[in-house]
Design a protein around this motif. Structure first.
Motif, short mmCIF file in Angstrom:
data_model
loop_
_atom_site.label_atom_id
_atom_site.label_comp_id
_atom_site.label_asym_id
_atom_site.label_seq_id
_atom_site.Cartn_x
_atom_site.Cartn_y
_atom_site.Cartn_z
N GLY A 172 0.79 -1.23 0.00
CA GLY A 172 0.00 0.00 0.00
C GLY A 172 0.82 1.27 0.00
O GLY A 172 0.28 2.36 -0.20
N THR A 173 2.14 1.15 0.22
CA THR A 173 3.03 2.31 0.26
C THR A 173 4.03 2.23 -0.88
O THR A 173 4.67 1.19 -1.09
N PHE A 174 4.16 3.31 -1.61
CA PHE A 174 5.11 3.39 -2.72
C PHE A 174 6.32 4.16 -2.23
O PHE A 174 6.24 5.35 -1.91
N VAL A 175 7.47 3.49 -2.16
CA VAL A 175 8.71 4.11 -1.68
C VAL A 175 9.54 4.52 -2.89
O VAL A 175 9.95 3.68 -3.70
N PHE A 176 9.78 5.79 -2.99
CA PHE A 176 10.37 6.43 -4.17
C PHE A 176 11.71 7.04 -3.77
O PHE A 176 11.76 8.00 -3.00
N LEU A 177 12.81 6.49 -4.26
CA LEU A 177 14.14 7.00 -3.93
C LEU A 177 14.72 7.73 -5.13
O LEU A 177 14.84 7.16 -6.22
N TRP A 178 15.08 8.97 -4.92
CA TRP A 178 15.65 9.77 -6.00
C TRP A 178 16.81 10.60 -5.48
O TRP A 178 17.17 10.50 -4.30
N LEU A 219 -2.86 3.59 -4.19
CA LEU A 219 -1.84 3.66 -3.13
C LEU A 219 -2.39 4.35 -1.90
O LEU A 219 -3.14 5.32 -2.00
N GLU A 220 -1.98 3.87 -0.73
CA GLU A 220 -2.35 4.52 0.52
C GLU A 220 -1.39 5.65 0.86
O GLU A 220 -1.80 6.69 1.39
N ARG A 221 -0.12 5.45 0.54
CA ARG A 221 0.90 6.45 0.84
C ARG A 221 1.99 6.44 -0.22
O ARG A 221 2.24 5.42 -0.86
N VAL A 222 2.64 7.58 -0.34
CA VAL A 222 3.84 7.70 -1.16
C VAL A 222 4.92 8.31 -0.28
O VAL A 222 4.70 9.35 0.35
N VAL A 223 6.06 7.64 -0.20
CA VAL A 223 7.20 8.15 0.56
C VAL A 223 8.31 8.46 -0.43
O VAL A 223 8.80 7.57 -1.15
N MET A 224 8.69 9.73 -0.49
CA MET A 224 9.76 10.17 -1.39
C MET A 224 10.99 10.52 -0.55
O MET A 224 10.92 11.41 0.30
N ARG A 225 12.07 9.81 -0.78
CA ARG A 225 13.29 10.06 -0.02
C ARG A 225 14.42 10.42 -0.96
O ARG A 225 14.60 9.81 -2.02
N THR A 226 15.19 11.43 -0.58
CA THR A 226 16.36 11.83 -1.34
C THR A 226 17.55 11.03 -0.83
O THR A 226 17.96 11.18 0.33
N VAL A 227 18.10 10.18 -1.68
CA VAL A 227 19.23 9.31 -1.32
C VAL A 227 20.31 9.49 -2.38
O VAL A 227 20.23 8.91 -3.47
N PRO A 228 21.31 10.30 -2.11
CA PRO A 228 22.32 10.60 -3.14
C PRO A 228 23.15 9.40 -3.56
O PRO A 228 23.61 9.32 -4.71
N GLU A 229 23.39 8.43 -2.66
CA GLU A 229 24.31 7.34 -2.95
C GLU A 229 23.62 6.23 -3.74
O GLU A 229 22.64 5.64 -3.29
N TYR A 273 -1.22 9.00 -8.90
CA TYR A 273 -2.62 8.57 -8.85
C TYR A 273 -2.86 7.24 -9.56
O TYR A 273 -3.54 6.37 -9.01
N PRO A 274 -2.32 7.02 -10.77
CA PRO A 274 -2.62 5.74 -11.44
C PRO A 274 -1.70 4.59 -11.04
O PRO A 274 -1.87 3.47 -11.53
N ILE A 275 -0.74 4.83 -10.15
CA ILE A 275 0.23 3.79 -9.80
C ILE A 275 -0.42 2.71 -8.95
O ILE A 275 -1.16 2.99 -8.00
N LYS A 276 -0.11 1.47 -9.29
CA LYS A 276 -0.61 0.31 -8.54
C LYS A 276 0.57 -0.54 -8.10
O LYS A 276 1.54 -0.71 -8.83
N LYS A 277 0.45 -1.07 -6.87
CA LYS A 277 1.48 -1.94 -6.31
C LYS A 277 0.82 -3.26 -5.93
O LYS A 277 0.02 -3.32 -5.00
N ALA A 278 1.17 -4.31 -6.67
CA ALA A 278 0.58 -5.63 -6.39
C ALA A 278 1.20 -6.22 -5.14
O ALA A 278 2.39 -6.04 -4.87
N ASN A 279 0.41 -6.94 -4.36
CA ASN A 279 0.91 -7.57 -3.14
C ASN A 279 1.62 -8.89 -3.46
O ASN A 279 1.37 -9.51 -4.47
#
Length: 641
Positions: A28-34, A311-321, A635-641
């Protein structure tokens, strides 16, 4: 948008890969590392692609782009897309053009105003309210109205903070003013907006306000003359995102008065009350922004007017490495990562990982001819003469030189060997998806015989006998650009050993210095790529104008000779197309301009640029809309379990 983007394609450099696990983490959570950061959540403040990720997902606009289509729109806050056919676009006898937007009923923001027994308004999250509490919502407080639309667009214009907000000024004034400062300075006959009198500031406000009229649930924007890119700008996720007037006022923003708007002009980032908070109507709400940890969490808005997101949540984290991002992708702790292009081949073979590449972008790459060139202390020109040891300043003014260079390039080899068939050859300034693009428009092919034919005509036949020597430039770290110049270099020498083109890699700042803010450019031939700021090919910021207008971005860099050619041959057609709001009238004109860019060999158009994304293999729904420059609509993103 105005930017130079570089995409390296150097496959290999594999690293040891740990086995990817199959289980789904964080359902339910999309973890986005950029590797980027969001600057602000104020739609009137932001001006770069990374910041658009926040605004795109927490706010709504009058219109949205239709999926991946960049010239077609669908209703959003506006219940209909204006057109000539449905009567919501009207052309006046005086040349004016009006756009009417019927505002969808029942669109509410994440927070709404509840009036207490004491008469005071408090802002509460709509998702947490009971039906009884919803009945106490104060009308207009968190409910989007035509007045909120009018206010939002005017606020962006009057704040004058970002070039994208200033694009709305260009729309409203049909290109007469580039920003509110120019408008005020012209009306007040002053050098700086700070010198304008209160009377002038009020006068400009009244002029602006008069262009927005409200009739019930409809808001109409009237332009003094045609600006066909209007709908394209309206759909962008920047200053055209709609805010709630009452909420902005309550948190300390501009209240809508024509007498004090200047106090809110170009605020410092920390002083902007919408910097780190939002109250949009989009599918997600800002739940937390931890700037120390460089982490943004967005929560699903259950009352989104188009229905809740998957999606229930989106977590965007800045990870340079890269090492950290890679390990989290492989372990399933991250669902998307920004990845170096050299690891794509490895990642595409990794269990649990999905690489989607060859995604088209809205701009092409090319080699840009410049003339006349700066002769003062310019090593790129060699001797500065047509004597085999250099080139004259007007070298590329000869159309046979330009055509010879175009026929000397091995386009097929570049597409197959360097770009791995992930894209197509450019047909001119406009790429697939933009009005005027036609798959059958003429293109150059590698043809040494035709190249020799043109080179033998150049400079009255002297060029073929004497040959030439000069230096072409490419930005450091762009192997594709280096490959294009190398292929051209080899092609030229095969045609005539006296044709010598040297290649030099420089930082972009050094190349820019040779092209920008100069009376004459210092770079004869440069590898670059530029993209439009909206989906229409015309106007001040469109694809055709960027390349083919004497006042366009390219014209500003490659010399007065190029600008003179554009003014004589191309500007009349650009003006004719821009004067009409009818796509049926405009499309063939832009198609003709595309053909003319080939006929006059204005540039060596190489290929349409492309992108890629790297996700876990249970992620679907990404929509690649080129004009958004890869920004993610979650909005249109889906994450299968």
């Amino acid at each position: 948008m105005k930017r130079i983007l570089a995409l390296a394609l150097c496959l290999g450099l594999s690293a040891a890969v740990s086995p990817a696990i199959a289980e789904t983490k964080n359902p339910g959570t999309f973890v986005f590392l950029w590797t980027d950061d969001i600057l602000s959540f104020d739609p009137a403040y932001i001006a770069n692609t990374p910041s658009s990720y926040g605004v795109l997902n927490v706010y709504s606009r009058l219109l949205n782009y239709k999926g991946s289509e960049i010239s077609e729109f669908v209703p959003a806050i506006s219940a209909e897309v204006p057109s000539l056919e449905n009567g919501l676009i009207k052309e006046g006898a005086d040349g004016s053009v009006s756009y009417t937007f019927p505002i969808r009923k029942g669109v509410r923001a994440h927070q709404v105003g509840i009036k207490g027994a004491d008469g005071k308004i408090t802002w509460e999250y709509l998702d947490k309210l009971t039906e009884e509490q919803k009945a106490a919502i104060e009308p207009g407080y968190g409910e989007i109205t035509a007045e909120d639309v009018r206010y939002s667009l005017m606020r962006a214009i009057l704040q004058g903070q970002s070039w994208m907000s200033n694009a709305i000024t260009e729309v409203v004034t049909a290109g007469k003013y580039t920003d509110i400062a120019k408008w005020v300075e012209t009306e007040g006959k002053v050098e700086k907006i700070a010198d304008a009198s209160p009377e002038v500031l009020r006068k400009v406000y009244d002029q602006l306000a008069s262009q927005f009229t409200i009739d019930g649930d409809k808001v109409t924007l009237t332009l003094p003359k045609s600006f066909p890119a209007t709908l394209g700008v309206i759909a962008l996720p920047f200053g055209t995102s709609i805010v709630d007037k009452e909420w902005v006022t309550d948190v300390g923003g501009w209240g809508g008065s024509g007498d004090d708007w200047i106090k809110h002009y170009k605020p410092e980032l920390a002083a902007d009350p919408l910097f780190d908070k939002e109250n949009g109507t989009g599918p997600f709400m800002l739940e937390e922004w931890d700037r120390t940890d460089r982490r943004i969490t967005m929560k699903r808005f259950e009352n989104y007017f188009m229905g809740p997101a998957s999606l229930e949540r989106v977590v965007m984290r800045t990870v340079p490495e890269w090492t950290t991002r890679r390990l989290q992708l492989l372990s399933g702790d991250a669902d998307f990562v920004t990845a170096p292009v050299e690891f794509l081949d490895e990642l595409s073979k990794t269990p649990g990982v999905k690489v989607t590449d060859g995604l088209p972008k809205v701009f092409g790459r090319g080699l840009f001819f410049a003339w006349p060139l700066d002769e003062a202390d310019n090593p790129a020109l060699g001797s500065g003469q047509l004597d085999g040891k250099g080139i004259p300043a007007d070298f590329f003014s000869d159309i046979d030189v330009r055509k010879g260079f175009n026929y000397a390039q091995n386009y097929d080899a570049l597409l197959k060997q360097v770009l791995l068939d992930k894209t197509v050859q450019s047909h001119g300034p406009t790429v697939r998806g933009i009005m005027g693009y036609r798959p059958d428009s003429p293109i150059y092919t590698y043809d040494p015989a035709k190249a020799a034919e043109h080179f033998k005509k150049a400079f009255g036949g002297k060029l073929w006998e004497t040959g030439f020597t000069f230096t072409a430039y490419v930005q450091e770290g762009t192997p594709q650009g280096s490959a294009a110049l190398s292929a051209l270099q080899q092609g030229l020498q095969r045609i005539n050993p006296k044709f010598r083109m040297q290649i030099q890699s420089l930082p972009w700042a050094s190349i820019s210095d040779k092209l920008n803010n100069r009376e004459k450019p210092a770079s004869p031939l440069t590898y670059m790529g530029w993209g439009p700021d909206y989906s229409d090919p015309g106007g001040p910021l469109g694809a055709a104008s960027y390349y083919l207008s004497p006042t366009g971005l390219v014209g500003g860099m490659v010399g007065q000779g190029y600008r003179d050619l554009m003014a004589e041959k191309f500007k009349p057609l650009l003006d004719e197309a821009w004067a009409s709001s009818d796509p049926a009238v405009r499309e063939p004109i832009y198609a003709k301009l595309q053909e003319m860019s080939h006929e006059y060999a204005t540039t060596q158009f190489l290929w349409e640029d492309f992108g890629y994304i790297v996700t876990r293999d249970n992620i679907d729904g990404f929509v690649n809309n080129m004009i958004l420059y890869g920004a993610w609509d979650f909005y249109p993103i889906k994450k299968a379990n």
